[in-house]
Design a protein around this motif. Structure first.
Motif, PDB file in Angstrom:
ATOM      1  N   GLY A   1       0.789  -1.218   0.000  1.00 16.40           N
ATOM      2  CA  GLY A   1       0.000   0.000   0.000  1.00 16.40           C
ATOM      3  C   GLY A   1       0.822   1.268   0.000  1.00 16.40           C
ATOM      4  O   GLY A   1       0.293   2.355  -0.286  1.00 16.40           O
ATOM      5  N   ARG A   2       2.107   1.162   0.288  1.00 11.55           N
ATOM      6  CA  ARG A   2       2.958   2.354   0.254  1.00 11.55           C
ATOM      7  C   ARG A   2       3.217   2.817  -1.171  1.00 11.55           C
ATOM      8  O   ARG A   2       3.642   3.953  -1.388  1.00 11.55           O
ATOM      9  CB  ARG A   2       4.283   2.055   0.967  1.00 11.55           C
ATOM     10  N   ASP A   3       2.976   1.933  -2.135  1.00 13.33           N
ATOM     11  CA  ASP A   3       3.231   2.270  -3.535  1.00 13.33           C
ATOM     12  C   ASP A   3       1.991   2.786  -4.254  1.00 13.33           C
ATOM     13  O   ASP A   3       2.024   2.990  -5.469  1.00 13.33           O
ATOM     14  CB  ASP A   3       3.735   1.023  -4.277  1.00 13.33           C
ATOM     15  N   VAL A   4       0.898   2.981  -3.535  1.00 13.02           N
ATOM     16  CA  VAL A   4      -0.363   3.326  -4.174  1.00 13.02           C
ATOM     17  C   VAL A   4      -0.290   4.693  -4.861  1.00 13.02           C
ATOM     18  O   VAL A   4       0.352   5.625  -4.368  1.00 13.02           O
ATOM     19  CB  VAL A   4      -1.517   3.295  -3.140  1.00 13.02           C
ATOM     20  N   VAL A   5      -0.925   4.788  -6.012  1.00 12.84           N
ATOM     21  CA  VAL A   5      -1.109   6.061  -6.714  1.00 12.84           C
ATOM     22  C   VAL A   5      -2.501   6.556  -6.363  1.00 12.84           C
ATOM     23  O   VAL A   5      -3.497   5.870  -6.622  1.00 12.84           O
ATOM     24  CB  VAL A   5      -0.960   5.891  -8.239  1.00 12.84           C
ATOM     25  N   VAL A   6      -2.602   7.733  -5.759  1.00 16.25           N
ATOM     26  CA  VAL A   6      -3.869   8.187  -5.209  1.00 16.25           C
ATOM     27  C   VAL A   6      -4.488   9.288  -6.044  1.00 16.25           C
ATOM     28  O   VAL A   6      -3.792  10.019  -6.762  1.00 16.25           O
ATOM     29  CB  VAL A   6      -3.701   8.689  -3.745  1.00 16.25           C
ATOM     30  N   ASP A   7      -5.802   9.369  -5.924  1.00 18.05           N
ATOM     31  CA  ASP A   7      -6.541  10.479  -6.518  1.00 18.05           C
ATOM     32  C   ASP A   7      -6.875  11.443  -5.385  1.00 18.05           C
ATOM     33  O   ASP A   7      -7.958  11.419  -4.818  1.00 18.05           O
ATOM     34  CB  ASP A   7      -7.822   9.945  -7.169  1.00 18.05           C
ATOM     35  N   GLY A   8      -5.902  12.256  -5.017  1.00 20.14           N
ATOM     36  CA  GLY A   8      -6.076  13.161  -3.892  1.00 20.14           C
ATOM     37  C   GLY A   8      -4.847  14.011  -3.689  1.00 20.14           C
ATOM     38  O   GLY A   8      -3.887  13.959  -4.469  1.00 20.14           O
ATOM     39  N   GLY A   9      -4.860  14.791  -2.631  1.00 18.95           N
ATOM     40  CA  GLY A   9      -3.773  15.716  -2.370  1.00 18.95           C
ATOM     41  C   GLY A   9      -2.466  15.027  -2.053  1.00 18.95           C
ATOM     42  O   GLY A   9      -2.434  13.949  -1.451  1.00 18.95           O
ATOM     43  N   ASP A  10      -1.377  15.649  -2.438  1.00 25.44           N
ATOM     44  CA  ASP A  10      -0.051  15.078  -2.208  1.00 25.44           C
ATOM     45  C   ASP A  10       0.260  14.924  -0.721  1.00 25.44           C
ATOM     46  O   ASP A  10       1.076  14.066  -0.346  1.00 25.44           O
ATOM     47  CB  ASP A  10       1.016  15.955  -2.861  1.00 25.44           C
ATOM     48  N   ASP A  11      -0.349  15.727   0.116  1.00 22.22           N
ATOM     49  CA  ASP A  11      -0.059  15.688   1.545  1.00 22.22           C
ATOM     50  C   ASP A  11      -1.113  14.924   2.347  1.00 22.22           C
ATOM     51  O   ASP A  11      -1.148  15.010   3.574  1.00 22.22           O
ATOM     52  CB  ASP A  11       0.050  17.122   2.084  1.00 22.22           C
TER      53      ASP A  11
ATOM     54  N   PHE B   1      -3.097  11.662   4.021  1.00 22.52           N
ATOM     55  CA  PHE B   1      -2.566  10.605   4.892  1.00 22.52           C
ATOM     56  C   PHE B   1      -2.842   9.237   4.251  1.00 22.52           C
ATOM     57  O   PHE B   1      -3.645   8.437   4.717  1.00 22.52           O
ATOM     58  CB  PHE B   1      -3.214  10.704   6.271  1.00 22.52           C
ATOM     59  N   TRP B   2      -2.100   8.961   3.175  1.00 24.48           N
ATOM     60  CA  TRP B   2      -2.429   7.840   2.308  1.00 24.48           C
ATOM     61  C   TRP B   2      -1.660   6.571   2.661  1.00 24.48           C
ATOM     62  O   TRP B   2      -0.461   6.602   2.914  1.00 24.48           O
ATOM     63  CB  TRP B   2      -2.135   8.185   0.849  1.00 24.48           C
ATOM     64  N   LEU B   3      -2.353   5.478   2.630  1.00 18.52           N
ATOM     65  CA  LEU B   3      -1.760   4.146   2.601  1.00 18.52           C
ATOM     66  C   LEU B   3      -2.763   3.263   1.876  1.00 18.52           C
ATOM     67  O   LEU B   3      -3.912   3.130   2.308  1.00 18.52           O
ATOM     68  CB  LEU B   3      -1.492   3.604   4.006  1.00 18.52           C
ATOM     69  N   GLY B   4      -2.359   2.697   0.774  1.00 20.92           N
ATOM     70  CA  GLY B   4      -3.278   1.898  -0.018  1.00 20.92           C
ATOM     71  C   GLY B   4      -3.543   0.535   0.595  1.00 20.92           C
ATOM     72  O   GLY B   4      -2.890   0.118   1.562  1.00 20.92           O
ATOM     73  N   PRO B   5      -4.487  -0.196   0.030  1.00 23.12           N
ATOM     74  CA  PRO B   5      -4.771  -1.556   0.502  1.00 23.12           C
ATOM     75  C   PRO B   5      -3.514  -2.415   0.432  1.00 23.12           C
ATOM     76  O   PRO B   5      -2.788  -2.402  -0.575  1.00 23.12           O
ATOM     77  CB  PRO B   5      -5.843  -2.053  -0.474  1.00 23.12           C
ATOM     78  N   THR B   6      -3.262  -3.134   1.498  1.00 24.40           N
ATOM     79  CA  THR B   6      -2.038  -3.921   1.623  1.00 24.40           C
ATOM     80  C   THR B   6      -2.395  -5.375   1.928  1.00 24.40           C
ATOM     81  O   THR B   6      -3.177  -5.650   2.840  1.00 24.40           O
ATOM     82  CB  THR B   6      -1.147  -3.361   2.746  1.00 24.40           C
TER      83      THR B   6
ATOM     84  N   PHE C   1      -5.451  -1.637  12.806  1.00 24.40           N
ATOM     85  CA  PHE C   1      -6.465  -0.617  12.559  1.00 24.40           C
ATOM     86  C   PHE C   1      -6.146   0.195  11.314  1.00 24.40           C
ATOM     87  O   PHE C   1      -6.157   1.419  11.310  1.00 24.40           O
ATOM     88  CB  PHE C   1      -6.619   0.298  13.773  1.00 24.40           C
ATOM     89  N   GLY C   2      -5.868  -0.520  10.248  1.00 24.19           N
ATOM     90  CA  GLY C   2      -5.583   0.115   8.980  1.00 24.19           C
ATOM     91  C   GLY C   2      -5.815  -0.869   7.846  1.00 24.19           C
ATOM     92  O   GLY C   2      -6.211  -2.017   8.078  1.00 24.19           O
ATOM     93  N   PRO C   3      -5.552  -0.476   6.603  1.00 20.17           N
ATOM     94  CA  PRO C   3      -5.858  -1.318   5.447  1.00 20.17           C
ATOM     95  C   PRO C   3      -4.810  -2.387   5.203  1.00 20.17           C
ATOM     96  O   PRO C   3      -4.148  -2.438   4.147  1.00 20.17           O
ATOM     97  CB  PRO C   3      -5.915  -0.302   4.303  1.00 20.17           C
TER      98      PRO C   3
END
Length: 498
Positions: free
Chosen positions: A351-361, A363-368, A385-387
């Motif tokens: 999930g650390r490699d996820v490309v997101v549709d949102g702001g650069d800052d 609090f992103w972590l993709g499904p892992t 308590f996370g993805p």
């Protein structure tokens, strides 16, 4: 961007309080500060409690019909304006709008259940238990109630408690999470619009100081809490020691057991839905998949394919999964991936490699997805308590059941199988409070009660449902005799039923 001050709600109006402490409220999708929330001092909590104490007698003495009119009106207002509330949830928590609307829908179920309070508050009557003696019971409110709710469901969890506590005739002081506090004030305003008298519900924002003040208040009779197990245990022990009635729902490590005869497409869909919905920030999220060796490779492949189709990003943009609640929490969850690698696990989807549709800052972590997780690893034992979905490979049913039984938590679990005997055996043998059979998130409907076993629940009462009414009321038994001219006079013997 303007910064919105978020104040307490006391005696029917916004109130800044006397404390000068504040906290930042973020939009998790952008990482920007959108509000500052007042953090209550113990004295501020005392003001809210005093308002509740002053308003309670009239609300307690109001007819049940009056209280039900308020709850019916609240239901209609909430249903009509749920989109507005959903947008607040997405802005402060980060969950996508569809998930926010689902949260509100589950809260609405409890409101609707509370509208049936006339049946659930009934007592019982026994006529002529002895000569001319009748016995009957009544249910009466406990008084002033403190509710402490978590960040992950800013609307649903308050709605688990407020409708039942209020319609039962109690006054409530709610302490929501300081991370996403606006939803609670919105609900308070809506209840006021529905006709709830001022002071019957107050909102105090804050941290441990506010929580301790609620626990220690001699006026507060009962406490309801949902959150992590250490805090649940703390609140239960401190509140019980103070002589209060306490229900404290704690954390979880929910296992999903998949047997070889299961429909693997159904199981894969369920694992993704239950593992990554609301970015895994659910106490009923599936965080451990117990896969029998013979089907583990196929099942992991199916899950990975589905995860690859998910879109992570801003919850207002039609994405499948949003950000985590804070940067610190995001970093903590991401840190478990390094632990997994060090402990010999295989990261299938990072999930650390996820490309997101949102702001650069944000609090992103993709499904892992992590395969071959050791049961000795913190990735397995901790409530992340996370993805993050961990796959543990097992030999069969007995090993899977043994792992679930060995867990200190007992909130929710699920079995996926087409074998009715295995399902029946599982639901009977497993020491978990909520069990799903081919259902990954077995949250009961509102007319059943929610709660786990073991370290997932402290206290005897579950949330909402019949147990919710039992918790927020006290039963009084009355033995009555109306004398007639034929009474028997004085008798000093021990009274016997004849």
């Amino acid at each position: 961007m303007s910064i919105t001050p978020i104040e307490h709600w006391v005696d029917g109006a916004a109130w800044a309080g006397t404390s000068e402490r504040t906290g930042d409220v973020f939009n998790p999708a952008t990482g920007t500060v959108t509000g500052t929330v007042a953090l209550a001092s113990a004295a501020d909590v005392g003001v809210a409690v005093a308002a509740a104490e002053a308003a309670w007698p009239a609300w307690r003495d109001a007819s049940l019909a009056t209280r039900l009119k308020v709850m019916f009106a609240f239901r209609e207002l909430l249903n009509a304006r749920k989109q507005e509330l959903a947008e607040i949830l997405t802005a402060e928590h980060g969950k996508v709008l569809a998930d926010a609307l689902g949260e509100i829908a589950r809260g609405l179920e409890v409101v609707e259940f509370a509208c049936g309070a006339g049946h659930l508050l009934k007592g019982e009557y026994s006529e002529s238990v002895s000569t001319n003696v009748d016995v009957y019971t009544v249910r009466q409110p406990v008084g002033i109630v403190g509710v402490i709710s978590p960040f992950n469901f800013p609307a649903m969890v308050p709605l688990w408690f407020l409708p039942i506590a209020l319609v039962s005739g109690n006054a409530v002081v709610l302490k929501p999470s300081e991370k996403d506090p606006s939803a609670s004030v919105w609900l308070a305003r809506l209840l006021q619009e529905a006709g709830l008298p001022d002071g019957v519900l107050s909102i105090v924002h804050g941290d441990k100081e506010a929580v301790d003040a609620l626990i220690d208040s001699p006026v507060v009779s009962a406490l309801s809490f949902v959150g992590s197990t250490p805090i649940a245990k703390y609140i239960y022990e401190r509140g019980s020691a103070a002589g209060k009635r306490v229900q404290a729902l704690g954390g979880a490590k929910n296992h999903m057991l998949v047997l070889p005869d299961a429909d693997l497409d159904l199981a894969a869909d369920a694992a993704v839905n239950a593992g990554f919905g609301s970015a895994g920030e659910r106490c009923m999220a599936v965080s451990v998949l117990l896969a029998v060796d013979t089907i583990a490779d196929e099942l992991v492949t199916k899950i990975a394919e589905r995860v690859g189709q998910l879109r992570t990003g801003d919850g207002t943009r039609g994405c499948d999964m949003g950000p985590l609640i804070t940067r610190a929490h995001r970093d903590k969850v991401a840190g478990y991936l390094d632990i997994a690698v060090a402990d010999g696990a295989e990261i299938v989807v990072d999930g650390r490699d996820v490309v997101v549709d949102g702001g650069d800052d944000g609090f992103w972590l993709g499904p892992t997805l992590i395969d071959r997780v050791a049961t000795t690893s913190a990735v397995y034992t901790d409530e992340i308590f996370g993805p993050v979905l961990s796959v543990v490979r097992i030999a069969g049913y007995d090993e899977g059941l043994a792992l679930i039984e060995a867990s200190p938590y007992g909130n929710g679990t699920a079995i996926f199988t087409n074998d009715g005997g295995a399902a029946r055996r599982f639901q009977r043998e497993v020491s978990v409070g909520m069990v799903g059979v081919n259902v990954p998130i077995p949250v009961p409907v509102a007319y059943h009660s929610f709660g786990g076993w073991k370290a997932s629940l402290f206290g005897d009462a579950k949330a909402y449902g019949p147990q919710g009414f039992a918790f927020f009321t006290r039963e009084k038994a009355i033995t009555s005799r109306w004398l007639d001219p034929s009474h028997g006079g004085i008798n000093l013997g021990f009274p016997a039923h004849d």
